[in-house]
Design an enzyme around this catalytic site. Structure first.
Site, PDB file in Angstrom:
ATOM      1  N   LYS A 146      -2.326  -2.053  -2.788  1.00 41.88           N
ATOM      2  CA  LYS A 146      -3.744  -1.431  -2.158  1.00 41.88           C
ATOM      3  C   LYS A 146      -3.088   0.205  -3.098  1.00 41.88           C
ATOM      4  O   LYS A 146      -2.077   0.610  -2.313  1.00 41.88           O
ATOM      5  CB  LYS A 146      -3.981  -1.493  -1.094  1.00 41.88           C
ATOM      6  CG  LYS A 146      -4.604  -1.013  -0.222  1.00 41.88           C
ATOM      7  CD  LYS A 146      -4.786  -1.237   1.163  1.00 41.88           C
ATOM      8  CE  LYS A 146      -6.203  -0.221   1.988  1.00 41.88           C
ATOM      9  NZ  LYS A 146      -6.714  -0.703   2.991  1.00 41.88           N
ATOM     10  N   GLU A 167       0.529  -1.407   0.131  1.00 40.46           N
ATOM     11  CA  GLU A 167      -0.673  -0.090   0.115  1.00 40.46           C
ATOM     12  C   GLU A 167       0.724   1.214  -0.157  1.00 40.46           C
ATOM     13  O   GLU A 167       1.482   1.562   0.869  1.00 40.46           O
ATOM     14  CB  GLU A 167      -1.059  -0.612   1.001  1.00 40.46           C
ATOM     15  CG  GLU A 167      -1.387   1.330   1.175  1.00 40.46           C
ATOM     16  CD  GLU A 167      -2.567   1.333   2.605  1.00 40.46           C
ATOM     17  OE1 GLU A 167      -2.518   1.181   3.471  1.00 40.46           O
ATOM     18  OE2 GLU A 167      -3.689   1.979   2.777  1.00 40.46           O
TER      19      GLU A 167
HETATM   20  P1  13P Z   1      -9.221   4.242   5.091  1.00 36.94           P
HETATM   21  O1  13P Z   1     -10.086   3.500   3.688  1.00 36.94           O
HETATM   22  O2  13P Z   1      -9.915   4.665   5.726  1.00 36.94           O
HETATM   23  O3  13P Z   1      -8.136   5.430   3.674  1.00 36.94           O
HETATM   24  O4  13P Z   1      -8.294   3.560   5.088  1.00 36.94           O
HETATM   25  C1  13P Z   1      -7.892   2.483   4.517  1.00 36.94           C
HETATM   26  C2  13P Z   1      -6.286   1.627   4.974  1.00 36.94           C
HETATM   27  O5  13P Z   1      -6.019   0.482   5.384  1.00 36.94           O
HETATM   28  C3  13P Z   1      -5.447   2.993   5.136  1.00 36.94           C
HETATM   29  O6  13P Z   1      -3.491   2.302   5.307  1.00 36.94           O
END
Ligand code: 13P
Length: 334
Positions: free
Chosen positions: A219, A177
């Protein structure tokens, strides 16, 4: 575990019309979310809240997996069923957040680097024993007039790739991510440029570290104007720019891409995902891994009566899962 096993898990995570619920807020982050709605941040309240989310009737219709936090993966329902057991019984894949959060990057004011590589091999082995089948690591990329530096982009990509390789060694699918933060007054064009640099650097680093893309999930954040930008982005613009940058940087062998909501309004996050899928077919499934955009409305309602509002709050969670599941197919009607 073989690459085929990792591939099978990754594909299940992005099965058609299904996405991930992110409930991996650290104790500090959940404290902020609880405080905003007047809930006391006790271990029992955190456990009860995660139980509410994970026992939502019909959750697995549109949710393939849930990302847990270190405390949560060790917790159980009030009847003593470990959360991971309950999830597996209900067809929800257990995931775990394994990074230790961002700290200032020395020498680069405004940039941050995510920590957590030391001891990660052993932690991953423990999480695998506890039932985790995928793991998440979040890199944070800030945008300002001076950020991000190319050094910050590369340092974060390198850490993501090192973590991803360790995950695969442990038989766990890495969910990489790189979150480009929405805060700021930058335009959607600037967001595009930063995403392009970040994703190019990330896939280069994954290649350098021998990470098998077939057993990896991205992600991603969406390409979108900053929260205080003069011109907010329309869903059609976000969809076009995001799909464009992904096609320019993400190899087709990746099994799927899921999005974070990043502070977007619930409906906006759903509408943007829906628009992207309406532009399909794409080389990969595009789905969701929302935290706030899955939970916020339910948390608001639960906060008003922690004992009495459980079933109603769960209905909201189920409704948000359904809406986002439809958006993952481009079939959400608004
Ligand atoms: P949000 O969808 O609230 O941004 O959180 C997702 C997430 O896991 C961020 O690391």
């Amino acid at each position: 575990m073989s690459i085929e096993d990792l591939e099978t898990i990754a594909q299940k995570m992005v099965a058609p019309g299904k996405g991930i619920i992110a409930i991996d807020e650290s104790t500090t982050t959940i404290a902020r979310r609880f405080k905003a709605v007047g809930i006391e941040n006790t271990e029992e309240n955190r456990r009860a809240y995660r139980e509410l989310l994970l026992t939502t009737p019909g959750l697995s219709e549109h949710i393939s997996g849930a990302i847990l936090y270190d405390e949560t993966i060790r917790q159980s329902t009030k009847d003593g069923v470990p959360f991971t057991e309950l999830m597996k019984k209900n067809g929800i894949i257990p995931g775990i957040k394994v990074d230790k959060g961002p700290v200032a990057l020395a020498g680069f004011p405004g940039d941050v680097i995510t920590e957590g590589l030391d001891g990660l091999r052993e932690r991953l082995q423990e999480y695998a024993r506890l039932g985790a089948q995928f793991a998440k690591w979040r890199a944070v990329i800030n945008i300002s007039d001076d950020n991000p530096s190319s050094s910050a982009i590369e340092a974060n990509a390198h850490a993501l790739a090192r973590y991803a390789a360790l995950c695969q060694e442990a038989g766990i699918v890495p969910m990489v991510e790189p979150e480009v933060i929405m805060d700021g007054n930058h335009s959607i064009e600037v967001s595009y440029e930063v995403h392009e640099a970040v994703l190019r650097s990330l896939f280069n680093a994954l290649y350098e570290q021998n990470v098998m893309l077939e057993g990896t999930i991205l992600k991603a954040s969406m390409v979108i104007a900053g929260t205080t930008a003069a011109e907010p982005s329309e869903a059609s613009e976000v969809a076009e720019a995001t799909v464009h940058v992904l096609k320019a940087t993400v190899p087709a062998s990746l099994p799927g891409i899921v999005f974070l909501s990043g502070g977007q309004k619930d409906e906006q996050a759903t509408a943007n995902l829906n628009e992207m899928n309406k532009l399909g077919p794409h080389p990969w499934p595009l789905s969701f891994s929302y935290g706030r955009a899955m939970q916020q409305a339910a948390l608001d309602l639960w906060s008003k009566d922690l004992k009495g509002n459980v079933a109603e709050a769960q209905k909201i969670v189920a409704a948000r899962a359904k809406e986002n599941g439809l958006a993952a197919l481009g079939q959400w009607k608004g």
